[in-house]
Design a protein around this motif. Structure first.
Motif, PDB file in Angstrom:
ATOM      1  N   ILE A  34       0.868  -1.173   0.000  1.00 49.18           N
ATOM      2  CA  ILE A  34       0.000   0.000   0.000  1.00 49.18           C
ATOM      3  C   ILE A  34       0.907   1.225   0.000  1.00 49.18           C
ATOM      4  CG2 ILE A  34      -1.742   1.240   1.340  1.00 49.18           C
ATOM      5  CD1 ILE A  34      -2.343  -1.572   2.624  1.00 49.18           C
ATOM      6  N   THR A  35       0.537   2.239  -0.741  1.00 54.88           N
ATOM      7  CA  THR A  35       1.334   3.459  -0.756  1.00 54.88           C
ATOM      8  C   THR A  35       1.088   4.233   0.532  1.00 54.88           C
ATOM      9  OG1 THR A  35       1.123   3.541  -3.148  1.00 54.88           O
ATOM     10  CG2 THR A  35       1.883   5.541  -2.057  1.00 54.88           C
ATOM     11  N   VAL A  36       2.164   4.428   1.282  1.00 54.43           N
ATOM     12  CA  VAL A  36       2.091   5.119   2.562  1.00 54.43           C
ATOM     13  C   VAL A  36       3.004   6.334   2.507  1.00 54.43           C
ATOM     14  CG1 VAL A  36       2.535   4.935   5.037  1.00 54.43           C
ATOM     15  CG2 VAL A  36       1.628   2.962   3.790  1.00 54.43           C
ATOM     16  N   HIS A  37       2.481   7.486   2.891  1.00 54.87           N
ATOM     17  CA  HIS A  37       3.278   8.705   2.999  1.00 54.87           C
ATOM     18  C   HIS A  37       3.467   8.987   4.480  1.00 54.87           C
ATOM     19  CE1 HIS A  37       3.832  13.197   2.809  1.00 54.87           C
ATOM     20  NE2 HIS A  37       4.867  12.708   2.175  1.00 54.87           N
ATOM     21  N   LEU A  38       4.721   8.893   4.942  1.00 54.15           N
ATOM     22  CA  LEU A  38       5.023   9.038   6.363  1.00 54.15           C
ATOM     23  C   LEU A  38       5.588  10.421   6.658  1.00 54.15           C
ATOM     24  CD1 LEU A  38       5.219   7.533   9.134  1.00 54.15           C
ATOM     25  CD2 LEU A  38       7.576   6.969   8.484  1.00 54.15           C
ATOM     26  N   ASN A  39       4.936  11.145   7.548  1.00 54.78           N
ATOM     27  CA  ASN A  39       5.451  12.400   8.083  1.00 54.78           C
ATOM     28  C   ASN A  39       5.868  12.133   9.514  1.00 54.78           C
ATOM     29  OD1 ASN A  39       4.851  14.689   6.084  1.00 54.78           O
ATOM     30  ND2 ASN A  39       2.919  13.572   6.151  1.00 54.78           N
ATOM     31  N   VAL A  40       6.998  12.708   9.921  1.00 58.60           N
ATOM     32  CA  VAL A  40       7.505  12.488  11.265  1.00 58.60           C
ATOM     33  C   VAL A  40       7.724  13.826  11.956  1.00 58.60           C
ATOM     34  CG1 VAL A  40       9.350  11.456  12.657  1.00 58.60           C
ATOM     35  CG2 VAL A  40       8.691  10.386  10.488  1.00 58.60           C
ATOM     36  N   VAL A  41       7.219  13.949  13.181  1.00 55.83           N
ATOM     37  CA  VAL A  41       7.530  15.078  14.051  1.00 55.83           C
ATOM     38  C   VAL A  41       8.081  14.509  15.348  1.00 55.83           C
ATOM     39  CG1 VAL A  41       5.851  16.667  13.022  1.00 55.83           C
ATOM     40  CG2 VAL A  41       5.168  15.231  14.944  1.00 55.83           C
ATOM     41  N   GLU A  42       8.906  15.309  16.032  1.00 54.71           N
ATOM     42  CA  GLU A  42       9.674  14.781  17.154  1.00 54.71           C
ATOM     43  C   GLU A  42       9.167  15.150  18.544  1.00 54.71           C
ATOM     44  OE1 GLU A  42      13.711  15.894  16.391  1.00 54.71           O
ATOM     45  OE2 GLU A  42      13.858  14.570  14.649  1.00 54.71           O
ATOM     46  N   ASP A  43       8.130  15.968  18.625  1.00 55.72           N
ATOM     47  CA  ASP A  43       7.600  16.298  19.951  1.00 55.72           C
ATOM     48  C   ASP A  43       6.115  16.630  19.853  1.00 55.72           C
ATOM     49  OD1 ASP A  43       7.177  19.291  19.744  1.00 55.72           O
ATOM     50  OD2 ASP A  43       9.333  19.265  19.403  1.00 55.72           O
ATOM     51  N   GLY A  44       5.495  16.748  21.016  1.00 56.34           N
ATOM     52  CA  GLY A  44       4.051  16.973  21.057  1.00 56.34           C
ATOM     53  C   GLY A  44       3.615  18.337  20.556  1.00 56.34           C
ATOM     54  N   VAL A  45       4.438  19.350  20.750  1.00 56.40           N
ATOM     55  CA  VAL A  45       4.102  20.684  20.263  1.00 56.40           C
ATOM     56  C   VAL A  45       4.073  20.676  18.736  1.00 56.40           C
ATOM     57  CG1 VAL A  45       4.896  23.086  20.145  1.00 56.40           C
ATOM     58  CG2 VAL A  45       4.966  21.854  22.324  1.00 56.40           C
ATOM     59  N   GLU A  46       5.083  20.061  18.123  1.00 55.70           N
ATOM     60  CA  GLU A  46       5.131  19.947  16.663  1.00 55.70           C
ATOM     61  C   GLU A  46       3.957  19.110  16.147  1.00 55.70           C
ATOM     62  OE1 GLU A  46       7.530  21.303  14.304  1.00 55.70           O
ATOM     63  OE2 GLU A  46       7.846  22.545  16.077  1.00 55.70           O
ATOM     64  N   ALA A  47       3.597  18.064  16.877  1.00 55.30           N
ATOM     65  CA  ALA A  47       2.474  17.218  16.466  1.00 55.30           C
ATOM     66  C   ALA A  47       1.189  18.027  16.364  1.00 55.30           C
ATOM     67  CB  ALA A  47       2.288  16.060  17.448  1.00 55.30           C
ATOM     68  N   MET A  48       0.927  18.853  17.363  1.00 57.60           N
ATOM     69  CA  MET A  48      -0.310  19.638  17.344  1.00 57.60           C
ATOM     70  C   MET A  48      -0.249  20.723  16.268  1.00 57.60           C
ATOM     71  SD  MET A  48      -2.139  17.901  19.265  1.00 57.60           S
ATOM     72  CE  MET A  48      -3.561  18.884  18.841  1.00 57.60           C
ATOM     73  N   ALA A  49       0.925  21.308  16.053  1.00 54.39           N
ATOM     74  CA  ALA A  49       1.061  22.300  14.976  1.00 54.39           C
ATOM     75  C   ALA A  49       0.814  21.631  13.626  1.00 54.39           C
ATOM     76  CB  ALA A  49       2.456  22.932  15.012  1.00 54.39           C
ATOM     77  N   PHE A  50       1.326  20.421  13.443  1.00 55.06           N
ATOM     78  CA  PHE A  50       1.104  19.665  12.204  1.00 55.06           C
ATOM     79  C   PHE A  50      -0.383  19.390  12.015  1.00 55.06           C
ATOM     80  CE2 PHE A  50       0.664  16.082   9.451  1.00 55.06           C
ATOM     81  CZ  PHE A  50       1.752  16.105   8.590  1.00 55.06           C
ATOM     82  N   LEU A  51      -1.004  18.855  13.045  1.00 54.87           N
ATOM     83  CA  LEU A  51      -2.415  18.475  12.948  1.00 54.87           C
ATOM     84  C   LEU A  51      -3.330  19.676  12.721  1.00 54.87           C
ATOM     85  CD1 LEU A  51      -2.394  15.790  15.749  1.00 54.87           C
ATOM     86  CD2 LEU A  51      -2.911  15.376  13.331  1.00 54.87           C
ATOM     87  N   ARG A  52      -2.952  20.807  13.261  1.00 52.49           N
ATOM     88  CA  ARG A  52      -3.761  22.027  13.094  1.00 52.49           C
ATOM     89  C   ARG A  52      -3.304  22.880  11.915  1.00 52.49           C
ATOM     90  NH1 ARG A  52      -4.042  22.588  19.523  1.00 52.49           N
ATOM     91  NH2 ARG A  52      -5.976  21.401  19.817  1.00 52.49           N
ATOM     92  N   LYS A  53      -2.309  22.362  11.180  1.00 56.45           N
ATOM     93  CA  LYS A  53      -1.783  23.030   9.976  1.00 56.45           C
ATOM     94  C   LYS A  53      -1.342  24.458  10.274  1.00 56.45           C
ATOM     95  CE  LYS A  53      -4.254  20.068   6.844  1.00 56.45           C
ATOM     96  NZ  LYS A  53      -4.419  19.903   5.422  1.00 56.45           N
ATOM     97  N   GLN A  54      -0.563  24.591  11.333  1.00 57.04           N
ATOM     98  CA  GLN A  54      -0.088  25.904  11.750  1.00 57.04           C
ATOM     99  C   GLN A  54       1.334  26.156  11.237  1.00 57.04           C
ATOM    100  OE1 GLN A  54      -0.566  25.270  15.973  1.00 57.04           O
ATOM    101  NE2 GLN A  54      -2.595  26.207  15.990  1.00 57.04           N
ATOM    102  N   GLU A  55       1.609  27.406  10.951  1.00 54.57           N
ATOM    103  CA  GLU A  55       2.933  27.897  10.553  1.00 54.57           C
ATOM    104  C   GLU A  55       3.530  27.057   9.435  1.00 54.57           C
ATOM    105  OE1 GLU A  55       5.116  28.251  14.226  1.00 54.57           O
ATOM    106  OE2 GLU A  55       3.506  29.413  15.134  1.00 54.57           O
ATOM    107  N   LYS A  56       4.687  26.432   9.673  1.00 58.78           N
ATOM    108  CA  LYS A  56       5.364  25.692   8.596  1.00 58.78           C
ATOM    109  C   LYS A  56       4.582  24.467   8.127  1.00 58.78           C
ATOM    110  CE  LYS A  56       8.411  22.877  11.542  1.00 58.78           C
ATOM    111  NZ  LYS A  56       9.808  22.627  11.906  1.00 58.78           N
ATOM    112  N   TYR A  57       3.548  24.102   8.853  1.00 57.96           N
ATOM    113  CA  TYR A  57       2.732  22.936   8.480  1.00 57.96           C
ATOM    114  C   TYR A  57       1.437  23.328   7.759  1.00 57.96           C
ATOM    115  CZ  TYR A  57       5.907  20.622  11.698  1.00 57.96           C
ATOM    116  OH  TYR A  57       7.033  20.149  12.316  1.00 57.96           O
ATOM    117  N   ALA A  58       1.334  24.542   7.293  1.00 59.60           N
ATOM    118  CA  ALA A  58       0.091  25.041   6.685  1.00 59.60           C
ATOM    119  C   ALA A  58      -0.372  24.221   5.490  1.00 59.60           C
ATOM    120  CB  ALA A  58       0.261  26.504   6.280  1.00 59.60           C
ATOM    121  N   THR A  59       0.547  23.600   4.766  1.00 62.41           N
ATOM    122  CA  THR A  59       0.168  22.874   3.547  1.00 62.41           C
ATOM    123  C   THR A  59       0.311  21.358   3.656  1.00 62.41           C
ATOM    124  OG1 THR A  59       2.388  23.101   2.619  1.00 62.41           O
ATOM    125  CG2 THR A  59       0.795  24.852   2.108  1.00 62.41           C
TER     126      THR A  59
END
Length: 148
Positions: A34-59
C-alpha cells in the motif's frame, strides 16, 4: 484493500522523538503493498502544529492515522492524545499509541483518552518490524478510515 489506498497514499503522522524508532518505522513501511506517505515530528508541540496546519505545516496533508509515542519532549503523548480527541476537527483521526511503556496506568489513561489501540514497542528489530507491518495490515488494508 482500503478504498483510499487505491487512489491516494495513506497519510501517516508518526510522533516519535527517537530517530532510530522513526527510521525503523520508515523502513518497515517502505516494503508496503500500500502506498504510505510518512510524516515524522519529534515532539508533542510539533504534532499539534502539524495536525492544526499551523505555521510551517500550513500545507501538510491531513493524516489518516497518527502513530503516537507517549514519552515526548515539550508536550507528552498523553497531552497530545487528549488534545486530539478533544478537538472537533481532529477527534476522528485514529490514534495508535506506540510506546515503550508497559505501565498499566499508561494503558488505562490512553484508552480513557480514547486511543484507538495501545501497542508496546518491542526492543528487538525483527519484532519491531513485525509490529509495524501488523499495524499497516490492519489499519491500512482492513479498516475503513474516516474521510477528512
Amino acid at each position: 484493500m482500503n478504498n483510499l489506498s487505491a487512489v491516494m497514499p495513506i497519510e501517516v503522522l508518526l510522533v516519535e522523538d527517537n530517530p532510530g524508532d522513526a527510521l525503523l518505522t520508515r523502513i518497515a513501511l517502505e516494503d508496503s503493498k500500500i502506498t504510505v506517505h510518512l510524516n515524522v515530528v519529534e515532539d508533542g508541540v510539533e504534532a499539534m502544529a502539524f495536525l492544526r496546519k499551523q505555521e510551517k505545516y500550513a500545507t501538510v496533508p491531513h493524516p489518516d492515522i497518527v502513530l503516537l509515542d507517549l514519552n515526548l519532549p515539550k508536550k507528552d503523548g498523553r497531552e497530545v492524545l487528549a488534545e486530539i480527541k478533544g478537538d472537533e476537527n481532529l477527534k476522528r483521526i485514529p490514534v495508535v499509541v506506540l510506546t515503550t511503556s508497559q505501565a498499566e496506568e499508561d494503558i488505562l489513561k490512553a484508552y480513557n483518552l480514547a486511543a484507538n489501540c495501545y501497542i508496546t514497542k518491542p526492543v528487538d528489530f525483527d519484532q519491531f518490524v513485525k509490529i509495524i507491518r501488523s499495524i499497516e495490515n490492519f489499519w491500512f488494508a482492513i479498516v475503513k478510515l474516516p474521510p477528512e
